[in-house]
Design an enzyme around this catalytic site. Structure first.
Site, PDB file in Angstrom:
ATOM      1  N   HIS A 201       0.800  -1.230   0.000  1.00 58.59           N
ATOM      2  CA  HIS A 201       0.000   0.000   0.000  1.00 58.59           C
ATOM      3  C   HIS A 201       0.833   1.280   0.000  1.00 58.59           C
ATOM      4  CE1 HIS A 201       1.002  -0.179   4.266  1.00 58.59           C
ATOM      5  NE2 HIS A 201       0.727   1.115   4.315  1.00 58.59           N
TER       6      HIS A 201
HETATM    7  C1  UD1 Z   1      -2.255   5.141   6.083  1.00 63.46           C
HETATM    8  C2  UD1 Z   1      -0.951   5.659   6.716  1.00 63.46           C
HETATM    9  C3  UD1 Z   1       0.136   4.594   6.583  1.00 63.46           C
HETATM   10  C4  UD1 Z   1      -0.344   3.267   7.141  1.00 63.46           C
HETATM   11  C5  UD1 Z   1      -1.631   2.879   6.437  1.00 63.46           C
HETATM   12  C6  UD1 Z   1      -2.179   1.566   6.940  1.00 63.46           C
HETATM   13  C7  UD1 Z   1      -0.538   8.068   6.577  1.00 63.46           C
HETATM   14  C8  UD1 Z   1       0.253   9.125   5.887  1.00 63.46           C
HETATM   15  N1  UD1 Z   1      -0.468   6.856   6.033  1.00 63.46           N
HETATM   16  O1  UD1 Z   1      -2.015   4.995   4.695  1.00 63.46           O
HETATM   17  O2  UD1 Z   1       1.269   5.008   7.306  1.00 63.46           O
HETATM   18  O3  UD1 Z   1       0.660   2.292   6.921  1.00 63.46           O
HETATM   19  O4  UD1 Z   1      -2.610   3.908   6.671  1.00 63.46           O
HETATM   20  O5  UD1 Z   1      -3.283   1.163   6.181  1.00 63.46           O
HETATM   21  O6  UD1 Z   1      -1.177   8.354   7.558  1.00 63.46           O
HETATM   22  N2  UD1 Z   1      -9.275   4.335   1.957  1.00 63.46           N
HETATM   23  C9  UD1 Z   1     -10.484   3.692   1.957  1.00 63.46           C
HETATM   24  N3  UD1 Z   1     -11.026   3.299   3.148  1.00 63.46           N
HETATM   25  C10 UD1 Z   1     -10.382   3.525   4.335  1.00 63.46           C
HETATM   26  C11 UD1 Z   1      -9.143   4.208   4.313  1.00 63.46           C
HETATM   27  C12 UD1 Z   1      -8.596   4.583   3.130  1.00 63.46           C
HETATM   28  O7  UD1 Z   1     -11.087   3.452   0.914  1.00 63.46           O
HETATM   29  O8  UD1 Z   1     -10.921   3.128   5.388  1.00 63.46           O
HETATM   30  C13 UD1 Z   1      -8.667   4.722   0.649  1.00 63.46           C
HETATM   31  C14 UD1 Z   1      -9.031   6.067   0.157  1.00 63.46           C
HETATM   32  O9  UD1 Z   1      -9.128   5.989  -1.226  1.00 63.46           O
HETATM   33  C15 UD1 Z   1      -7.818   6.914   0.513  1.00 63.46           C
HETATM   34  C16 UD1 Z   1      -6.694   5.908   0.399  1.00 63.46           C
HETATM   35  O10 UD1 Z   1      -7.262   4.661   0.771  1.00 63.46           O
HETATM   36  O11 UD1 Z   1      -7.676   7.987  -0.342  1.00 63.46           O
HETATM   37  C17 UD1 Z   1      -5.545   6.221   1.312  1.00 63.46           C
HETATM   38  O12 UD1 Z   1      -5.948   6.266   2.684  1.00 63.46           O
HETATM   39  P1  UD1 Z   1      -5.118   7.078   3.782  1.00 63.46           P
HETATM   40  O13 UD1 Z   1      -5.631   6.841   5.131  1.00 63.46           O
HETATM   41  O14 UD1 Z   1      -4.932   8.462   3.344  1.00 63.46           O
HETATM   42  O15 UD1 Z   1      -3.675   6.423   3.682  1.00 63.46           O
HETATM   43  P2  UD1 Z   1      -3.215   4.919   3.651  1.00 63.46           P
HETATM   44  O16 UD1 Z   1      -2.645   4.678   2.311  1.00 63.46           O
HETATM   45  O17 UD1 Z   1      -4.254   3.971   4.167  1.00 63.46           O
END
Ligand code: UD1
Length: 361
Positions: A201
């Protein structure tokens, strides 16, 4: 003492749970749990609350996904309002996500003391959003709980006073130790004996369509001689869809939804090898003695290489098929469990906070 724990995304849940429970068992502190809502999907959040037996958060800030600045700012605005109402004596923040740094900055600016659990880790790669979060959070923290001695060394080199640093061990391993006996492979995979488990991821791998395509192609090659199980993170799923990348879900390459903690741990503890770019999984495989191939050029967890089962391959994705075979055949890398990864890190944190509280009076 009134304590707030701030959690926001999947890896936080396994870290905060044992700390919350140890404090609950060992003190009469008033504990308040705040979920920022950075992760909001059932499979990324709710399931962990059930399985880990974390209390339902007292407050959910319902932030959701956004750009880094907007997400961090939104958490800061809501968290500032909350702490100005609640007036905690201490805030605990976990890991290196945007929720961590947002709460840290609010505490520093409103002069609320805060402790960072999992302090001192450094990848020395500022292109990683988590590295920025770690640097800022540690710079501002009043109490720094480190999982390994390299964390202490990094903090001391950066000028952090030794009196603020406490080497307590790894809280994520506390959860693993507690739940390992309950963890089993999900029923669909129960009879499988040999397989490779994959998670990906990191923006550096999945946000660049060329990199992602190349990883997928190499995983497909791996799947010609090994069964591959790939629970796909929402960010990765979105990138695959947005870029119309082809990924063939077949009998030897199982593309599945994100798993809960117990199913994932069950699969991990029985895997022949793990391919990942996660931070926590590098640690968990080291504890379990499962070979881990990390698709990154660096790690903020070097102890998983020096003592554990981990190896880095950077962007050399073409090495995956060979490395998987070596890992499976030889298992030549003997692992040692790092010091204080013993299931008791949270109790050490609780003891330090008991002393901290006494000194407040
Ligand atoms: C975040 C953390 C990362 C951690 C990871 C674990 C930061 C900068 N990054 O990354 O350190 O290792 O979580 O998973 O804080 N999304 C969903 N549903 C959710 C959450 C996210 O669909 O419940 C999708 C959305 O499209 C979003 C993308 O995932 O734009 C990224 O989510 P985000 O929480 O921004 O970062 P992660 O890549 O999950």
């Amino acid at each position: 003492m009134k304590l707030i724990h701030v959690i926001g995304a999947r890896p936080n849940f396994m870290k905060a749970t044992p700390v919350w429970s140890a404090i609950n068992r060992m003190t009469d502190f008033n504990q308040i749990l705040v979920h920022t809502g950075q992760h909001y999907d059932k499979l990324m959040s709710d399931i962990f609350f059930k399985e880990l037996q974390i209390p339902i958060p007292d407050y959910n800030l319902n932030i959701g996904s956004d750009t880094h600045a907007r997400q961090t700012a939104a958490i800061m605005i809501k968290f500032e309002e909350l702490v100005s109402d609640l007036k905690p004596d201490l805030v605990l923040v976990y890991g290196d996500i945007n929720s961590t740094v947002a709460a840290a900055m609010v505490c520093a600016k409103t002069q609320i003391p805060f402790a960072h659990v999992e302090a001192g880790l450094r990848s020395f790669d500022r292109r990683m959003p988590e590295e920025i979060n770690r640097l800022v959070t540690d710079r501002l923290a009043d109490i720094l709980f480190t999982p390994s001695k390299d964390g202490d060394d990094n903090l001391i080199k950066e000028g952090t006073p030794k009196s603020k640093i406490h080497f307590v061990g790894n809280v994520m391993i506390d959860t693993l130790v507690r739940l390992l006996p309950k963890a089993d492979k999900p029923s669909t995979f129960r009879d499988l004996k040999e397989y490779i488990l994959v998670t990906l991821h990191r923006p550096s791998n999945v946000d660049n369509p060329k990199s992602l395509q190349s990883i997928i192609q190499n995983l497909e090659t791996v799947s010609k001689s090994n069964l591959v199980i790939f629970p796909v993170h929402p960010r990765t799923k979105k990138m695959i869809a947005d870029n119309n990348l082809e990924i063939s879900d077949n009998i030897n390459f199982r593309i599945i939804a994100p798993l809960g903690y117990l199913d994932f741990l069950g699969l991990m503890k029985n895997a022949s090898a793990v391919i990942t770019d996660s931070g926590g999984i590098q640690e968990e495989t080291t504890y379990l003695g499962i070979p881990c191939i990390t698709v990154r050029g660096n790690t903020e967890r070097p102890i998983t290489i020096s003592l554990g089962t981990n190896q880095l391959i950077g962007k050399d994705y073409h090495k995956l098929p060979n490395l998987v075979n070596t890992a499976i055949s030889g298992r030549e890398k003997v692992n040692t469990i790092p010091p204080l990864w013993d299931g008791k890190a949270s109790e050490r944190i609780a003891e330090i906070l008991i002393t901290y509280n006494k000194n407040l009076k």
